[in-house]
Design an enzyme around this catalytic site. Structure first.
Site, mmCIF file in Angstrom:
data_model
loop_
_atom_site.group_PDB
_atom_site.id
_atom_site.type_symbol
_atom_site.label_atom_id
_atom_site.label_comp_id
_atom_site.label_asym_id
_atom_site.label_seq_id
_atom_site.Cartn_x
_atom_site.Cartn_y
_atom_site.Cartn_z
ATOM 1 N N HIS A 130 4.437 4.314 -3.546
ATOM 2 C CA HIS A 130 5.235 5.435 -4.026
ATOM 3 C C HIS A 130 5.750 6.308 -2.882
ATOM 4 O O HIS A 130 6.657 7.112 -3.098
ATOM 5 C CB HIS A 130 4.410 6.289 -4.997
ATOM 6 C CG HIS A 130 3.093 6.722 -4.446
ATOM 7 N ND1 HIS A 130 1.997 5.877 -4.440
ATOM 8 C CD2 HIS A 130 2.700 7.870 -3.858
ATOM 9 C CE1 HIS A 130 0.985 6.518 -3.884
ATOM 10 N NE2 HIS A 130 1.375 7.713 -3.519
ATOM 11 N N ASP A 161 0.831 -1.198 0.000
ATOM 12 C CA ASP A 161 0.000 0.000 0.000
ATOM 13 C C ASP A 161 0.873 1.258 0.000
ATOM 14 O O ASP A 161 1.929 1.289 0.621
ATOM 15 C CB ASP A 161 -0.907 -0.007 1.233
ATOM 16 C CG ASP A 161 -1.787 1.226 1.309
ATOM 17 O OD1 ASP A 161 -2.584 1.426 0.378
ATOM 18 O OD2 ASP A 161 -1.652 1.990 2.285
ATOM 19 N N ASP A 203 -10.217 2.195 -4.453
ATOM 20 C CA ASP A 203 -9.976 3.585 -4.057
ATOM 21 C C ASP A 203 -10.901 4.568 -4.753
ATOM 22 O O ASP A 203 -10.926 5.747 -4.397
ATOM 23 C CB ASP A 203 -8.525 3.974 -4.383
ATOM 24 C CG ASP A 203 -7.525 3.214 -3.537
ATOM 25 O OD1 ASP A 203 -7.795 3.012 -2.349
ATOM 26 O OD2 ASP A 203 -6.473 2.819 -4.079
#
Length: 1606
Positions: A595, A592, A693
């Site tokens: 980045h 999760d 999401d």
């Protein structure tokens, strides 16, 4: 990374990148035979190439070869990789990221490439590009490699590096006996909190199984924080207590693991679970014990200003919520832009000015000035300027960010401001003036800092207002009006585990131990660099919190790991346990917020996870907007799949592009050989129609788009997936934070549940689009599993997309057509014209037809209503029930509702007309080839398998070429492989093949096609004009075989071509480029091997570099109708030579046909490399005898022109001819026998008319002796037919020739200032520039290379005579008075030897015996000539002395030679060739342009042909001279390495040019020269001689340097 010292050859070489472990002497993994047809990928290592952002994907069972590129030649290269050592199964050889192993270099056995390779060692000087380090891909993960050079001049650190990825093997079923290919994954996401009590999980998860999914993605199973967000975990090691409800006991991790095991073994469904590494819930109990694990204002004081601002904003929320600022026009319900304007006014005019946040960055001017005054009083001002004086005074930030506690560098302040002042008469006045100046500077610095901080605060306020505007006012936002603690004006950036007081109290606690509990929240920053930590001051992003750029997650604090486990031991240990536990339970993990995860942290934890489960599947979602940045994460972390989403597409065209982009090869892709370069790739995709999401497509597009978009996703050649709720038509976002309801359970009963029934709501095959999704998933799995890996996407119209998946082996095709609905269809849509579906092949079946319809469509015309009857269930997550899905599977055309019930045919094409195809519909069909085409494919596949699997002998036997190829000569192979346009036309052909939109190929033979194919094949460039031409017609196919029909020796091969290429015409047109390439490239490789089979062992067993150069002998030597050698004598003994022999072209494409093809000088400079070293002894013999037959005036022709029309205008060709005879005698079997061959003299005397074959025969040895005697006697003649008829440019004097031997020195001399009789033979031809008839380089007198050649020849003849192999002992001159002067060959050689250094060497420093010191421009060189008419020309630095060094090295003092060669290296040697003139010479012009029409005499009409441009062939002599004299100067090994480094550029040129040759010359610095021949015989031959020389040196004294050498 740790640094380490690698012991290498007795010296220490510092090399970064972790611990290195030497490879064992014989690694079993490197010594096993490779199965023929093994998948081998070759990764080429190039100097300075760091491929950290390039992804190379491998599969288990493949073999990786790390091979050196040309740029590594000449370097001693050591390769290291952290792939676990393959020679042992010991546990100590598990993957350890920073432990690197030295890889062995290997070389395939030349006679058995599939057998065990020869192990060369872990560090060798790279001499060619055929060696490799081998890695057997057996262990999943990504691995790093790098290489270094081991020599004194190498810089510290890797010279190149990169990663490669090995995909994991996913196993399922009983005993894990089945595998799930990555492209077959079908994954559904579920929110674990919405699964509810664990005892209900199985029935809820069964929905995924029954819908056809084979992987389930679970959000975290851990206990959640107070927000109930699925990603805000309060206890990483504890389960969500919700799971234990109704169970009567506490559910354990083992319970979850057992269910996951059942899913894997019985359901054949794998599992994936999130791991959250960046943050933890605010309520995590361990935070109070370990606040050091967070970013707080105690351990990150740079966050204090941001914390203070956050406290101000939090108080503003409280105050506004209570109505305290209504007088400011700010009500407790913010609904208008005016309210926002008032908030901004309040902040900017009162709250922020009162807080004085800027003071945390400023210095106290008075305190610093006072300190300065005190120190300066006791410190004498500097007398002269200091090094510090140029530096600027800057504010030094207080480490604790206390108000007005920043400072400056006092030492620098004293240097700059404590100065003598002439206007001050006492010390106090001086100090006051100095202090005032410092004060002014400090105030300016404070002001500058104030403005900087104020700019940050202005930006912060704007960001706050933008957030308020979206959430409270904008139409597309949630429009939250009430200002409350739950819905603050702005989200909190910090959480504080303590009592909150007023701003002053909070500020005081900022500087106390309580600051540890003032913790920063996590979130994400728009457009931030994902490789930087936005909270870390080291990364230069410390102002993110102050500027309010963070989209904060107020329920979670950001975790602070540091750089290594020792920095925060608890956190690393705690998270390791969490990750390892997750890896034990599940088949994969989803990283999760990848980045924002620090790469070293993720690396460490995923390494731990893979120790638990080596074949761990790792997925991640990245928002970097850069493939290169994505690849860095994939490479560093070993991410298997990146999550991609179809919802990101804004229209159907973009969605089609994503389907094509995320996997597969283009339809009709080239058939790649098993061993091929590994190509860069994008990350494997897990392509979802919707992620958890994002909101439902019902909100963003229309309900009618869910089905077609899902269908398009299922056609992508990659993993696919969805989010639970999509298939059930849930019309809203199932929010990871706000959702509190549970999923419904599976029911096998028919019917639609009542959404208002909170007890019986269930899901079955009739729910939503589940029935269609199951069909899509089944098709997706079949396509991936059966190898339908070629993809074509066709945008049929604005809304309709067709996706083709093709199987390149069976040539079955599946086509899916989807009618998307990105916007709501017109309610009364009545249909529209749709272009027919057209495809090659026959329709086998309609796999399915599916559509989504409103229930009202049952009762009449189809209607397209928006949802209007949705009722949200309070207990279970439910979807729309006013729509129904219709699915028809495995039907025939007459059962179709989408297509007309009949099909049309146009040739091999089938055409289907649409009948009832509406928005929200999809149809998929299966297509196969006709029976007759299957036979063609069977034949083609048999040929392809032979090419790719069998060795050479097996191939030619299997495909029926054995008897044909064994009868082909190298001249025949010249026709098959080469022949440029002029040669092809001369032989009666139509020229090279010309491709519309591209242009003519360079060769009519197969090389012309292969040169282009080798560039378009690796990247599957099917849009290339080459491929278009093949698809559009059979012209190219027919050209290949038709051009061979006219050659009797090739008629059988032509028929073979015709028969086998005919098969291509029977297959679908889109596949022709792939199979044409397979056939042409395969035959090309067979014919190339047939060439080598007829050559010397040096070539047969040579490197690819040597072989590529040797092919030059086939490239240049062929039969051309307009060119013939003079006939051989009929008395010539066996083996008889052909009376229609092949001739050697000087270069292509300029010297190919007619009188311009054969040049005496060019032929014999190239002859040793092109014909003798390659083993073409008979062709060499024939050229020697043919040119010898034309001897006249003691010379052989410059231009042969058949012999009878020869022109004798060069002085050096005869010496190259004689030197070639020497080489032939010494280097070929029974070579001296050639001296006894009869030569049929064309001109028995200088003035005789041409004679026929056998009329006047002489033995070759007599012809040789005549040439030498004539030279010794002296030659003086005027060219026949002198004038414009034979030379339009030469002046009258230039036709006069005088040649002789200097009686004092033994030097051969000749020429005059009006002609140019050596290889530098450019004659001026421009009238406007006034250079017509003026040679650019007369080189009259004694040219240095002719001296060397003559010395080599007479020395050899002296030996041959003494050995009884040559009947003459010397030469004689008859004087006018009848007297005879005789020299033996020994005497002649001695005379040259005695005088050479004296007359040619130019001393490094002025010497008494310098000849014409006034003309010496460059010292430490050998003159270019001696006795030139223009004496200055003798002293020019040119490249010719290197030729003499090679042919007669004994002439040179070794030390002098080395100095001269060093100067040549520095001043003349270019990237590929050698400058023909000193660049400091007045005449130097390095760029050749034969069409130059200027009035500049130095360059007009290419006058500077030999006045600077860099010719390639002399580089061979330069390198050979260096090799010879390196041994005498004790630096052979280094020189060999340097030589190979120079040759690396020639190899690169050979590999890249479509001509597959080395050019005649280049312009300055190796630039392309358009007037040069693109491939030249002497260039190829002379470079091949260098490689031969190196091979000879190796045989005498091996130069391979291993790391183990001392």
């Amino acid at each position: 990374m740790q640094s380490d010292m690698l012991e290498c050859r007795g010296r220490t070489s510092p090399v970064m990148l972790g611990t290195k472990i030497p490879a064992p002497q014989s690694s079993p993994a490197l010594l096993t035979s490779k199965q023929q047809g093994s998948q081998i990928r070759v990764l080429t290592l190039n100097h300075g190439e760091h491929l950290d952002s390039t992804l190379f994907r491998l599969e288990k069972g493949w073999i990786l070869h790390l091979s050196p590129g040309p740029s590594l030649m000449g370097h001693k290269v050591l390769v290291y990789c952290n792939y676990p050592d393959q020679s042992s199964n010991n546990d100590q050889f598990e993957f350890i990221r920073n432990q690197y192993y030295a890889l062995q270099w290997n070389r395939a056995h030349p006679d058995n490439p599939f057998g065990p390779p020869t192990v060369l060692g872990t560090g060798i000087i790279v001499q060619d590009t055929d060696i490799f380090c081998e890695i057997n891909a057996t262990k999943a993960g990504t691995y790093h490699f790098y290489f270094i050079y081991d020599h004194n001049e190498s810089r510290v650190g890797p010279q190149g590096s990169g990663f490669f990825q090995i995909a994991p093997t996913l196993r399922l079923g009983r005993n894990n006996q089945e595998t799930l290919p990555l492209d077959c994954i079908q994954c559904q996401t579920v929110l674990c909190k919405s699964l509810g009590p664990f005892i209900t999980w199985e029935n809820k998860l069964r929905v995924a199984k029954e819908s056809g999914y084979n992987m389930i993605h679970f959000t975290p199973i851990q206990e959640l924080g107070g927000s109930n967000s699925s990603y805000s975990i309060s206890d990483q090691l504890g389960l969500n207590p919700l799971f234990s409800a109704e169970a009567g006991r506490e559910i354990s991790h083992l319970d979850i693991e057992n269910l996951i095991t059942k899913m894997r073994t019985e359901w054949k469904v794998l599992s994936l679970c999130d791991i959250v590494l960046n943050h933890t819930a605010n309520e995590s109990p361990w935070l109070l014990e370990h606040p050091e694990a967070t970013y707080n204002v105690y351990n990150c004081p740079h966050l204090k200003p941001a914390f203070l601002l956050d406290a101000i904003l939090a108080k503003l929320t409280d105050d506004v919520g209570r109505g305290d600022y209504e007088s400011w026009g700010i009500p407790s319900k913010v609904t208008q832009n005016q309210h926002l304007d008032s908030i901004k006014q309040l902040l900017m005019s009162q709250l922020l000015p009162e807080a004085k946040i800027h003071e945390l960055y400023l210095c106290n001017v008075a305190d610093i000035v006072q300190e300065f005054f005190i120190v300066a009083r006791n410190k004498v001002p500097p007398i002269k300027a200091s090094d510090e004086e140029g530096k600027e005074l800057k504010i030094v930030q207080d480490s604790q960010y206390r108000r007005l506690k920043s400072t400056v560098d006092m030492e620098l302040a004293l240097q700059k401001f404590n100065t003598y002042r002439s206007e001050c008469f006492d010390e106090d006045t001086r100090l006051k003036k100095c202090s005032e100046d410092l004060k002014t500077e400090l105030e300016a610095l404070n002001h500058k800092m104030y403005e900087e901080i104020q700019a940050h605060l202005n930006y912060a306020v704007d960001n706050c207002l933008a957030g308020m505007r979206y959430f409270r006012i904008q139409a597309d936002g949630p429009k939250i009006e009430e200002v409350t603690i739950k819905n603050p004006l702005v989200p909190r950036y910090f959480t504080y585990h303590g009592i909150v007081g007023n701003i002053k109290e909070i500020e005081s606690k900022m500087y106390s131990f309580d600051a540890r509990f003032m913790m920063a929240h996590n979130g994400w920053v728009m457009n931030a660099d994902p490789l930087k930590d936005f909270a870390n001051v080291k990364d230069g992003t410390a102002n993110v919190y102050l500027r309010r750029e963070l989209i904060a997650w107020g329920d979670s604090v950001k975790l602070r790991y540091g750089d290594k486990p020792e920095d925060v031991p608890f956190l690393w240990k705690h998270m390791r346990e969490y990750v390892e536990m997750t890896a034990r339970i599940f088949d994969g993990v989803r990283l999760d917020n990848c980045h924002s995860t620090p790469l070293p942290v993720a690396e460490y934890l995923l390494d731990c996870a893979r120790k638990v489960k080596p074949d761990l599947y790792v997925a991640a979602e990245l928002f970097t907007n850069s493939d290169q940045t994505d690849n860095i994460f994939v490479n560093r972390l070993g991410i298997t799949s990146l999550i991609r989403e179809a919802l990101s597409a804004w229209d159907s065209h973009e969605l089609g592009r994503l389907v094509y982009r995320y996997g597969g090869k283009p339809a009709g892709a080239f058939i790649q050989p098993p061993q091929r370069p590994v190509t860069p790739s994008i990350a494997h995709a897990l392509f979802l129609d919707l992620t958890h999401d994002n909101p439902s497509p019902v909100e963003k597009r229309s309900v009618y788009d869910l089905l077609p978009s899902a269908a398009l996703v299922s056609m992508a050649c990659c993993a696919s997936g969805s989010n639970r709720g999509y298939d059930e038509l849930v019309p809203h976002h199932i929010h990871v934070v706000d959702e509190h309801r549970q999923y419904s359970e599976w029911s096998s009963e028919y019917g639609v549940s009542n959404p208002k029934d909170s007890l019986t709501l269930q899901v079955n095959m009739q729910t939503g689009i589940i029935s269609a999704k199951k069909a899509f998933n089944q098709l997706h799995y079949e396509l991936g599993f059966k190898g339908f890996d070629q993809v074509y996407v066709d945008q049929m119209d604005t809304d309709i997309v067709a996706v083709t998946r093709h199987n390149p082996r069976s040539h079955q095709t599946v086509i899916l057509v989807a009618f998307t609905a990105f916007s709501q269809p017109d309610q009364n849509y009545a249909g529209r014209s749709i272009k027919p579906l057209r495809f090659e092949g026959k329709l086998d079946e309609i796999i399915f037809e599916a559509s989504i319809n409103h229930v009202e469509s049952r009762f009449g015309e189809r209607v397209f209503h928006k949802p209007k009857m949705y009722s949200k269930n309070s207990t279970f997550i439910n979807g729309l029930n006013e729509y129904e899905t219709t699915v028809k599977e495995n039907i025939q055309l007459n059962q179709s509702t989408v297509f007309q019930n009949h099909e049309r045919h146009e040739g091999t094409y089938t055409i289907l007309e649409f009948k009832d195809f509406t928005p929200g519909s999809v149809v998929a069909i299966r297509v196969s080839t006709q029976e007759e085409i299957k036979t063609a494919f069977l034949k083609l596949h048999q040929i392809a398998d032979a090419f790719h699997v069998l060795p050479y002998e097996g191939i030619i036997n299997q495909i029926g070429l054995s008897s044909i190829i064994c009868n082909l000569s190298l001249s025949d192979l010249n026709v098959c492989l080469y022949q440029c346009d002029q040669e092809e036309k001369d032989n009666g052909g139509s020229g090279v093949y010309d491709i519309p939109g591209y242009g003519p190929l360079f060769y009519s033979g197969l090389q012309g096609f292969v040169s282009v194919l080798s560039e378009i094949r690796p990247n599957n460039d099917l849009g290339h004009a080459f491929c278009n031409n093949l698809r559009e017609g059979n012209w190219m196919i027919d050209y290949v075989w038709q051009r061979l029909e006219k050659y009797p020796n090739l008629s059988e091969l032509s028929r073979w071509y015709q028969s086998n290429l005919q098969t291509l015409k029977e297959i679908p047109r889109f596949l022709i480029p792939a199979y044409f390439d397979m056939m042409i490239t395969g035959i090309y490789q067979v014919l190339v091997k047939a060439c080598f089979a007829q050559m010397a062992d040096f070539v047969k067993r040579g490197t690819s570099f040597e072989k590529a150069l040797a092919l030059g002998s086939v490239q240049f030597t062929g039969e051309v109708k307009s060119v013939t050698l003079p006939p051989m004598s009929p008395h010539l003994q066996m083996p008889r030579l052909s009376q229609h022999p092949a001739t050697m072209s000087a270069g292509l494409p300029h010297f190919t046909t007619g009188y311009m093809r054969c040049w005496g000088r060019d032929t014999f400079i190239a002859l040793r490399g092109m014909l003798i070293l390659t083993g073409r002894y008979q062709e060499a013999r024939q050229h020697i005898l043919a040119f010898g037959s034309c001897l006249r005036h003691g010379l052989i022709p410059n231009l042969l022109d058949g012999g009878k029309n020869s022109r004798f205008n060069c002085r050096d060709a005869v010496w190259w001819w004689l030197y070639s005879i020497r080489c032939y005698c010494i280097e070929t079997p029974q070579g001296y026998n050639i001296l006894q061959d009869p030569v049929s003299r064309v001109f028995p005397t200088d003035d005789s008319q041409p004679c026929g074959p056998g009329q006047v025969d002489q033995l070759l040895q007599d012809v040789i002796q005549e040439a030498l005697n004539v030279h010794f006697q002296g030659i003086m003649f005027r060219e026949r037919n002198a004038g414009r008829a034979i030379d339009a440019h030469m002046s009258d004097k230039g036709f006069n020739n005088q040649i002789g031997v200097n009686p004092e020195t033994g030097f051969v001399f000749g020429g005059n200032e009006a002609n140019c009789g050596t290889w530098m033979d450019k004659m001026g031809s421009s009238d406007p520039a006034g250079n017509r008839g003026k040679p650019a380089t007369p080189r009259d007198g004694s040219a240095v290379e002719i001296i060397g050649l003559s010395k080599a020849v007479v020395s050899w003849l002296a030996f041959a005579h003494s050995d009884g192999k040559y009947p003459y002992s010397g030469v004689q001159r008859k004087h006018r008075d009848g007297a005879i002067t005789s020299w033996t060959f020994i005497q002649w050689a001695e005379r040259i030897q005695q005088n050479f250094e004296r007359y040619f060497w130019i001393h490094i420093t002025p010497a008494a015996n310098d000849i014409r010191p006034d003309l010496i421009h460059r010292r430490g060189i050998y003159k270019d000539s001696y006795g030139a008419t223009q004496a200055w020309a003798d002293h020019q630095l040119r490249c010719n002395f290197a030729i003499a060094m090679v042919v007669a090295p004994e002439l040179f003092d070794p030390q002098h030679a080395w100095i001269a060669l060093d100067n040549m290296k520095t001043l003349l040697v270019g990237p590929l060739g050698v400058k023909t003139l000193d660049p400091e010479d007045w005449a130097y012009c390095g760029d050749y342009d034969n069409s130059n029409q200027s009035t500049d005499p130095k360059v007009a009409h290419g006058f500077n042909y030999h006045q600077g441009p860099e010719w390639v062939w002399p580089i061979g002599f330069f390198l050979r001279a260096r090799l010879h004299f390196a041994q005498e100067n004790n630096c052979l090994r280094k020189t060999v390495a340097e030589t190979q480094a120079v040759l690396s550029r020639h190899l690169a040129e050979l590999q890249s040019t479509h001509w597959r040759g080395l050019a005649e010359l280049t312009n300055s610095a190796g630039a392309f020269c358009s007037d040069s021949c693109r491939t030249q015989a002497w260039s190829m031959g002379c470079v091949l001689e260098v490689l031969y020389e190196i091979r000879q040196w190796e045989n005498k004294q091996p130069v391979i340097l291993c790391a183990e050498d001392n």
